[in-house]
Design an enzyme around this catalytic site. Sequence first.
Site, mmCIF file in Angstrom:
data_model
loop_
_atom_site.group_PDB
_atom_site.id
_atom_site.type_symbol
_atom_site.label_atom_id
_atom_site.label_comp_id
_atom_site.label_asym_id
_atom_site.label_seq_id
_atom_site.Cartn_x
_atom_site.Cartn_y
_atom_site.Cartn_z
ATOM 1 N N GLU A 1 -9.931 33.563 -9.340
ATOM 2 C CA GLU A 1 -8.543 33.493 -9.312
ATOM 3 C C GLU A 1 -7.843 34.137 -10.547
ATOM 4 O OE1 GLU A 1 -6.914 29.701 -8.538
ATOM 5 O OE2 GLU A 1 -4.854 30.259 -8.114
ATOM 6 N N ARG B 1 -22.016 24.001 -13.381
ATOM 7 C CA ARG B 1 -21.404 24.865 -14.129
ATOM 8 C C ARG B 1 -21.800 24.750 -15.352
ATOM 9 N NH1 ARG B 1 -15.979 24.344 -13.900
ATOM 10 N NH2 ARG B 1 -15.541 24.345 -16.201
ATOM 11 N N LYS C 1 -9.476 27.254 -17.558
ATOM 12 C CA LYS C 1 -8.436 28.295 -17.773
ATOM 13 C C LYS C 1 -6.894 27.647 -17.965
ATOM 14 C CE LYS C 1 -9.531 30.580 -14.189
ATOM 15 N NZ LYS C 1 -9.284 31.481 -13.043
HETATM 16 P P1 ATP Z 1 -10.796 27.247 -14.220
HETATM 17 O O1 ATP Z 1 -11.027 25.768 -13.935
HETATM 18 O O2 ATP Z 1 -11.198 27.525 -15.610
HETATM 19 O O3 ATP Z 1 -9.961 27.690 -13.881
HETATM 20 P P2 ATP Z 1 -12.133 28.254 -11.951
HETATM 21 O O4 ATP Z 1 -13.384 27.680 -11.348
HETATM 22 O O5 ATP Z 1 -11.027 27.532 -11.307
HETATM 23 O O6 ATP Z 1 -12.166 27.780 -13.436
HETATM 24 P P3 ATP Z 1 -12.134 30.808 -10.826
HETATM 25 O O7 ATP Z 1 -11.544 31.836 -11.157
HETATM 26 O O8 ATP Z 1 -11.630 30.194 -9.507
HETATM 27 O O9 ATP Z 1 -12.096 29.681 -11.899
HETATM 28 O O10 ATP Z 1 -13.631 30.939 -10.891
HETATM 29 C C1 ATP Z 1 -14.514 32.120 -10.492
HETATM 30 C C2 ATP Z 1 -15.768 31.750 -10.344
HETATM 31 O O11 ATP Z 1 -16.260 31.419 -11.827
HETATM 32 C C3 ATP Z 1 -15.996 30.475 -9.432
HETATM 33 O O12 ATP Z 1 -17.141 31.008 -8.394
HETATM 34 C C4 ATP Z 1 -16.512 29.484 -10.165
HETATM 35 O O13 ATP Z 1 -17.241 28.545 -9.793
HETATM 36 C C5 ATP Z 1 -16.960 30.207 -11.492
HETATM 37 N N1 ATP Z 1 -17.120 29.386 -12.649
HETATM 38 C C6 ATP Z 1 -15.796 29.074 -13.141
HETATM 39 N N2 ATP Z 1 -15.955 28.087 -14.581
HETATM 40 C C7 ATP Z 1 -17.527 28.224 -14.467
HETATM 41 C C8 ATP Z 1 -18.317 27.669 -15.113
HETATM 42 N N3 ATP Z 1 -17.898 26.779 -16.303
HETATM 43 N N4 ATP Z 1 -19.625 27.755 -15.217
HETATM 44 C C9 ATP Z 1 -20.101 28.663 -14.054
HETATM 45 N N5 ATP Z 1 -19.304 29.171 -13.335
HETATM 46 C C10 ATP Z 1 -17.954 28.884 -13.322
HETATM 47 MG MG MG Z 2 -10.330 27.819 -9.212
#
Ligand code: ATP
Ligand code: MG
Length: 597
Positions: free
Chosen positions: A64, A299, A309
């Site tokens: 995102e 994760r 983020k």
């Molecule tokens: P955040 O909570 O930091 O915003 P998010 O999962 O909402 O993380 P996205 O931009 O939606 O952020 O994530 C893109 C991809 O990265 C998703 O497929 C998510 O599962 C993966 N991802 C995010 N954080 C991790 C992590 N700590 N370990 C492994 N994969 C991750």
């Molecule tokens: Mg997300």
Amino acid sequence: MAHSSDATDAPGHKPANFLRGIIERDLEAGTYAQRRFAGSPGDAAHQATGQPDPAKIRTRFPPEPNGYLHIGHAKSICLNFGLARDYGGICHLRFDDTNPEKEEQEYVDAIVDAVKWLGFDWQAGGTDHLYFASDYFEFMYRAAEALIAAGLAYVDEQTPEQMRATRGDFSTPGTNSPYRSRTPEENLARFREMRDGKLPDGAAVLRAKIDMASPNINLRDPALYRIKRATHHNTGDAWCIYPMYTYAHPIEDALENITHSICTLEFEDQRPFYDWLLDKLCDLGLLAQPRPHQYEFARLNLTYVITSKRKLKQLVDEHHVSGWDDPRMPTLVGLRRRGYTPEAIQLFCERIGVSKADSWIDYSTLDVALRDDLEGKAARAMAVLEPVKLKLTNWAEVFGSESHREACSAPAHPQRPELGARRFSLGPEDWIERDDFAETPPKGFFRLFPGNKVRLKYGYVIECTGCEKDTAGQVTAVLAKLVPDTKSGTPGADAVKVKGTITWVGVHDALAAEVRLYDRLFTEAQPDAAGRDFLTVLNPASKKTVTGYLEPSLATAKPDDKFQFERHGYFVADRVDHAPGRPVFNKITGLKDGWAK
Ligand code: ATP
Ligand code: MG
């Protein structure tokens, strides 16, 4: 990165994991062999016009664009792009930009840069597989109307409180909304009014009609669309209704012909809805079959690091760090500026592997990967970071004049003679590390103390005779005599045995540099565990700036150039602030083992 390797030459040296197992099973069974791809994302009719999909599998990395990517994302990137590469597939970069409020072009650009920097791309067969979920808004809307027409969705006008109350909880089934029995015609008319801006924000939602008594709360008529007047970075003001993530994501996967949709474990409970939705839309003939399937992995949690983020944005917005690219940040731009290499991060991701069990990875795992990558690559250099002056009191006596400079050299890299030699010189005054001298040596101290001999690395053996102090008793200079005919690399070098060797830089040719010494940003290994406010465990000493003296060969260092400063660790010329005549170096990490005494 090659996408063209055949599935049968999937490298055998890659560690097996459950996702590889699933993919290999699907490839063997030909689960996805019948798919067609028309060269771009689209519905069943569109894909039917295409050729058999040249990609054996399709994966995607779906960030995102609401912040910068961090080390956790790197795990997902390496996983998705790596699986596609290894199995003759294609990995898409997809911006999951269905939420209009937090998304910005700045983040889109930063994410593109970060994935490329990590070493991946989304070009295959002349097609750029970079997509925006918001480009599918039309289809998502059409699919919603189809669900309504099939009696599988309804417009609910309960208040948010009522909806919460009627959803039930883990032990109580939910109860049906009074709007649940509306006819498809009524629902269609009302949904169009939602789309046309006839209802205020939050006045209604479109919900799937599944089962309010399902033991899985995610199947209790989840919301599909909400009303939200907000300008979207891609579609502007074209829409005032936006799809929910749980509705949008499966559709995005299906339109792009994704085969294996890999996400983190918190989406496990959403999988039944993922399956329900895609099965219904396939049955309705809207989406091509075979459809994608979702698989979850644990994760990445890294000690002393925050991988959210939202929280990282807070660190930036509240100026706890200098920006998204502050070298203490676990963002890819921060790690890059700190000096971590794409190769080291890939190696790290490979080593930690994937599993279905949540765990914490020790930060040292990343540093080990960094050292393993840089050990063979980084040129060596001498640097004195906590300087005190060394005065060689018999200089003129030995060399005939105080102005004599004794030329010295050292290999740029001990194992790589092809990198050539560094040149520098010794003079009557040289910088050494303050803690290489002790007036009264502690037990086992083999460096400079009155009466002891050490070798100046690549130079001569010297014998300490004492020191000079200021009125406060602080040592201002260390005094020593040079032992003639002991120069490194000459026949006399071994004539005098010493237990200690120290690094130095001649005062006359030292390059004064700003050296930024970084430590972990938090004092606790799990900074935001158990609901703790991570700001309360910020490390106040996470950055220390010193003026160091570097050997003259570093005058030509360019931003991003990485070195091993002998005895100190790995350093990088800062990609933002380093400039000719104004050297700035960041400490990446220390050496595996400290300097032997
Ligand atoms: P955040 O909570 O930091 O915003 P998010 O999962 O909402 O993380 P996205 O931009 O939606 O952020 O994530 C893109 C991809 O990265 C998703 O497929 C998510 O599962 C993966 N991802 C995010 N954080 C991790 C992590 N700590 N370990 C492994 N994969 C991750
Ligand atoms: Mg997300």
